[in-house]
Design a protein around this motif. Structure first.
Motif, mmCIF file in Angstrom:
data_model
loop_
_atom_site.group_PDB
_atom_site.id
_atom_site.type_symbol
_atom_site.label_atom_id
_atom_site.label_comp_id
_atom_site.label_asym_id
_atom_site.label_seq_id
_atom_site.Cartn_x
_atom_site.Cartn_y
_atom_site.Cartn_z
ATOM 1 N N MET A 1 0.767 -1.073 -0.098
ATOM 2 C CA MET A 1 0.207 -0.043 0.293
ATOM 3 C C MET A 1 0.958 1.449 0.026
ATOM 4 S SD MET A 1 -3.665 -0.171 -0.223
ATOM 5 C CE MET A 1 -4.220 0.681 0.566
ATOM 6 N N TYR A 2 0.815 2.341 -1.105
ATOM 7 C CA TYR A 2 1.747 3.051 -1.141
ATOM 8 C C TYR A 2 -0.013 4.071 -0.542
ATOM 9 C CZ TYR A 2 4.546 0.921 -3.997
ATOM 10 O OH TYR A 2 5.286 -0.331 -4.542
ATOM 11 N N GLU A 3 0.689 5.548 -1.021
ATOM 12 C CA GLU A 3 0.345 6.555 0.336
ATOM 13 C C GLU A 3 -0.138 8.081 -0.664
ATOM 14 O OE1 GLU A 3 2.666 9.566 2.450
ATOM 15 O OE2 GLU A 3 2.736 8.029 3.425
ATOM 16 N N GLY A 4 -1.988 8.201 -0.337
ATOM 17 C CA GLY A 4 -2.060 9.368 -1.162
ATOM 18 C C GLY A 4 -2.129 9.461 -2.585
ATOM 19 N N ALA A 5 -1.888 10.469 -2.982
ATOM 20 C CA ALA A 5 -2.014 10.722 -4.745
ATOM 21 C C ALA A 5 -1.653 9.004 -5.915
ATOM 22 C CB ALA A 5 -1.238 11.568 -5.697
ATOM 23 N N VAL A 6 -0.093 8.212 -5.462
ATOM 24 C CA VAL A 6 -0.072 7.305 -5.406
ATOM 25 C C VAL A 6 -0.691 6.118 -5.687
ATOM 26 C CG1 VAL A 6 2.024 5.396 -5.437
ATOM 27 C CG2 VAL A 6 2.544 7.805 -5.447
ATOM 28 N N GLN A 7 -1.004 6.055 -4.412
ATOM 29 C CA GLN A 7 -1.977 4.747 -4.167
ATOM 30 C C GLN A 7 -3.475 5.869 -5.107
ATOM 31 O OE1 GLN A 7 -1.395 1.852 -2.878
ATOM 32 N NE2 GLN A 7 -3.600 1.296 -4.331
ATOM 33 N N GLU A 8 -3.678 6.123 -4.748
ATOM 34 C CA GLU A 8 -5.102 6.303 -6.106
ATOM 35 C C GLU A 8 -5.002 5.959 -7.206
ATOM 36 O OE1 GLU A 8 -6.551 10.725 -4.738
ATOM 37 O OE2 GLU A 8 -6.004 10.285 -2.698
ATOM 38 N N LEU A 9 -3.411 6.732 -7.548
ATOM 39 C CA LEU A 9 -3.279 6.370 -9.106
ATOM 40 C C LEU A 9 -2.843 4.502 -9.295
ATOM 41 C CD1 LEU A 9 -2.680 6.819 -12.195
ATOM 42 C CD2 LEU A 9 -0.081 6.996 -11.356
ATOM 43 N N ILE A 10 -2.545 3.900 -8.902
ATOM 44 C CA ILE A 10 -2.744 2.519 -8.785
ATOM 45 C C ILE A 10 -4.193 2.281 -8.713
ATOM 46 C CG2 ILE A 10 -2.161 0.422 -8.247
ATOM 47 C CD1 ILE A 10 0.705 1.986 -7.031
ATOM 48 N N ARG A 15 -8.371 -0.566 -12.669
ATOM 49 C CA ARG A 15 -9.881 -0.547 -13.295
ATOM 50 C C ARG A 15 -9.829 -0.597 -14.623
ATOM 51 N NH1 ARG A 15 -13.355 4.262 -11.161
ATOM 52 N NH2 ARG A 15 -14.365 3.642 -12.034
ATOM 53 N N LEU A 16 -8.569 -0.322 -15.411
ATOM 54 C CA LEU A 16 -8.945 -0.866 -16.476
ATOM 55 C C LEU A 16 -8.740 -1.725 -16.874
ATOM 56 C CD1 LEU A 16 -6.029 2.008 -17.634
ATOM 57 C CD2 LEU A 16 -8.892 1.827 -17.782
ATOM 58 N N PRO A 17 -9.526 -3.093 -17.843
ATOM 59 C CA PRO A 17 -9.575 -3.740 -18.492
ATOM 60 C C PRO A 17 -8.072 -4.738 -19.228
ATOM 61 C CG PRO A 17 -10.825 -3.162 -19.796
ATOM 62 C CD PRO A 17 -10.125 -1.364 -18.576
ATOM 63 N N GLY A 18 -8.514 -5.720 -18.478
ATOM 64 C CA GLY A 18 -6.746 -6.535 -18.576
ATOM 65 C C GLY A 18 -5.528 -5.993 -17.359
ATOM 66 N N VAL A 19 -5.653 -5.061 -16.647
ATOM 67 C CA VAL A 19 -4.706 -4.514 -15.632
ATOM 68 C C VAL A 19 -5.019 -4.988 -14.684
ATOM 69 C CG1 VAL A 19 -3.675 -2.335 -15.022
ATOM 70 C CG2 VAL A 19 -3.937 -2.678 -17.320
ATOM 71 N N GLY A 20 -3.756 -5.706 -13.747
ATOM 72 C CA GLY A 20 -4.178 -6.045 -12.854
ATOM 73 C C GLY A 20 -2.940 -5.758 -11.771
ATOM 74 N N PRO A 21 -3.314 -5.418 -10.434
ATOM 75 C CA PRO A 21 -3.103 -5.147 -10.135
ATOM 76 C C PRO A 21 -0.668 -5.274 -9.415
ATOM 77 C CG PRO A 21 -3.745 -6.333 -8.458
ATOM 78 C CD PRO A 21 -3.348 -6.827 -9.810
ATOM 79 N N LYS A 22 -0.368 -5.335 -10.155
ATOM 80 C CA LYS A 22 1.101 -5.385 -10.345
ATOM 81 C C LYS A 22 1.154 -4.719 -11.467
ATOM 82 C CE LYS A 22 2.910 -8.103 -7.609
ATOM 83 N NZ LYS A 22 4.290 -7.723 -6.248
ATOM 84 N N SER A 23 0.240 -4.713 -13.036
ATOM 85 C CA SER A 23 0.729 -4.352 -14.084
ATOM 86 C C SER A 23 0.197 -2.579 -13.145
ATOM 87 C CB SER A 23 -0.200 -4.693 -15.297
ATOM 88 O OG SER A 23 0.110 -5.990 -15.725
ATOM 89 N N ALA A 24 -0.826 -2.034 -12.866
ATOM 90 C CA ALA A 24 -1.242 -1.092 -12.425
ATOM 91 C C ALA A 24 0.367 -0.468 -11.339
ATOM 92 C CB ALA A 24 -2.354 -1.132 -11.459
ATOM 93 N N GLN A 25 0.774 -1.226 -10.291
ATOM 94 C CA GLN A 25 1.530 -0.788 -10.092
ATOM 95 C C GLN A 25 2.926 -0.440 -10.987
ATOM 96 O OE1 GLN A 25 2.381 -2.933 -6.592
ATOM 97 N NE2 GLN A 25 4.968 -2.435 -6.790
ATOM 98 N N ARG A 26 3.129 -0.791 -11.944
ATOM 99 C CA ARG A 26 3.954 -0.621 -12.720
ATOM 100 C C ARG A 26 4.024 0.306 -13.796
ATOM 101 N NH1 ARG A 26 4.557 -6.209 -13.522
ATOM 102 N NH2 ARG A 26 3.138 -6.419 -14.975
ATOM 103 N N LEU A 27 2.516 0.446 -14.207
ATOM 104 C CA LEU A 27 2.064 1.355 -14.844
ATOM 105 C C LEU A 27 2.343 3.227 -13.921
ATOM 106 C CD1 LEU A 27 -0.533 -0.251 -16.547
ATOM 107 C CD2 LEU A 27 1.535 0.922 -18.253
ATOM 108 N N ALA A 28 1.616 2.622 -13.164
ATOM 109 C CA ALA A 28 1.976 3.948 -11.997
ATOM 110 C C ALA A 28 3.120 4.885 -12.172
ATOM 111 C CB ALA A 28 1.343 3.612 -10.666
ATOM 112 N N PHE A 29 4.591 3.693 -11.469
ATOM 113 C CA PHE A 29 5.336 3.913 -11.354
ATOM 114 C C PHE A 29 6.415 4.638 -12.417
ATOM 115 C CE2 PHE A 29 4.877 2.077 -7.429
ATOM 116 C CZ PHE A 29 5.774 2.870 -6.270
ATOM 117 N N HIS A 30 6.000 4.247 -13.648
ATOM 118 C CA HIS A 30 6.775 4.571 -14.921
ATOM 119 C C HIS A 30 5.739 6.200 -15.896
ATOM 120 C CE1 HIS A 30 7.348 4.966 -19.330
ATOM 121 N NE2 HIS A 30 6.172 5.547 -19.618
#
Length: 198
Positions: A1-10, A15-30
């Motif tokens: 769990m990240y705090e604030g804006a980073v977790q909201e972005l993840i 919620r996008l189709p085909g994007v799981g938790p790990k992919s969402a995290q990778r996209l957020a950090f990208h």
């Protein structure tokens, strides 16, 4: 769990189709590490598509005008309508360069588990298009899965009473495939769709 804006972005990316938790995290950090100008262009592209793009009033395909480019094209054959589930299916058919008719996008497929019935699809709009006696054939090109088959069966039963010929895309073995790896349904469809060799 990240705090604030980073977790909201993840969470939002997840919620996008085909994007799981790990992919969402990778996209957020990208996104966090990417150049600000690149991300500004991404934000602009998303905002623009939400503001400008709507659905064609005739076929339901994505369009920036009232009618999509295919419905505006006078060279397209209005006597054939290819019924697909989503706008991305229109692109798939267009890439074949085998179909020169018009389309009708249902906006999904019948899926009782997800709460999608015939009333949630653009079936009434399809029936309205058939009232001018111009259409001579309806081609059903729904996905060859459970939902697509249910939708195709429903449409065939409904359209049978109108008197317009209804066809279904053939399905079966992919080019380059091996019989030993084909499942029973695919192999069965290949037998049903066989044709005479000349």
């Amino acid at each position: 769990m990240y705090e604030g804006a980073v977790q909201e972005l993840i969470d939002e990316l997840g919620r996008l189709p085909g994007v799981g938790p790990k992919s969402a995290q990778r996209l957020a950090f990208h996104i966090l590490e990417a150049d600000g100008e690149d991300m500004a262009r991404l934000v602009t592209a998303i905002t623009t598509v939400k503001e400008r793009v709507k659905f064609c009033t005739i076929c339901g395909n994505v369009a920036e005008e009232e009618r999509c480019a295919i419905c505006r094209d006078p060279r397209r054959d209005p006597s054939m309508i290819c019924v697909v589930e989503e706008s991305k299916d229109v692109i798939a058919v267009e890439r074949t360069r085998s179909f020169r008719g018009r389309y009708h996008v249902l906006g999904g497929a019948i899926n009782p588990i997800a709460g999608v019935g015939p009333d949630q699809l653009r079936i009434r709009e399809l029936l309205a298009r058939l009232s001018d006696d111009q259409v001579q054939e309806i081609i059903i090109a729904t996905d060859p899965n459970l939902e697509g088959e249910a939708t195709a069966t429903y449409l065939v039963r409904m359209l049978r009473t109108i008197g317009i010929p209804v066809t279904r895309l053939a399905s079966g073995l992919p080019v380059g495939g091996d019989l030993e790896y084909a499942d029973e349904v695919t192999l069965g469809r290949a037998f049903e769709g066989r044709r005479v060799m000349t």
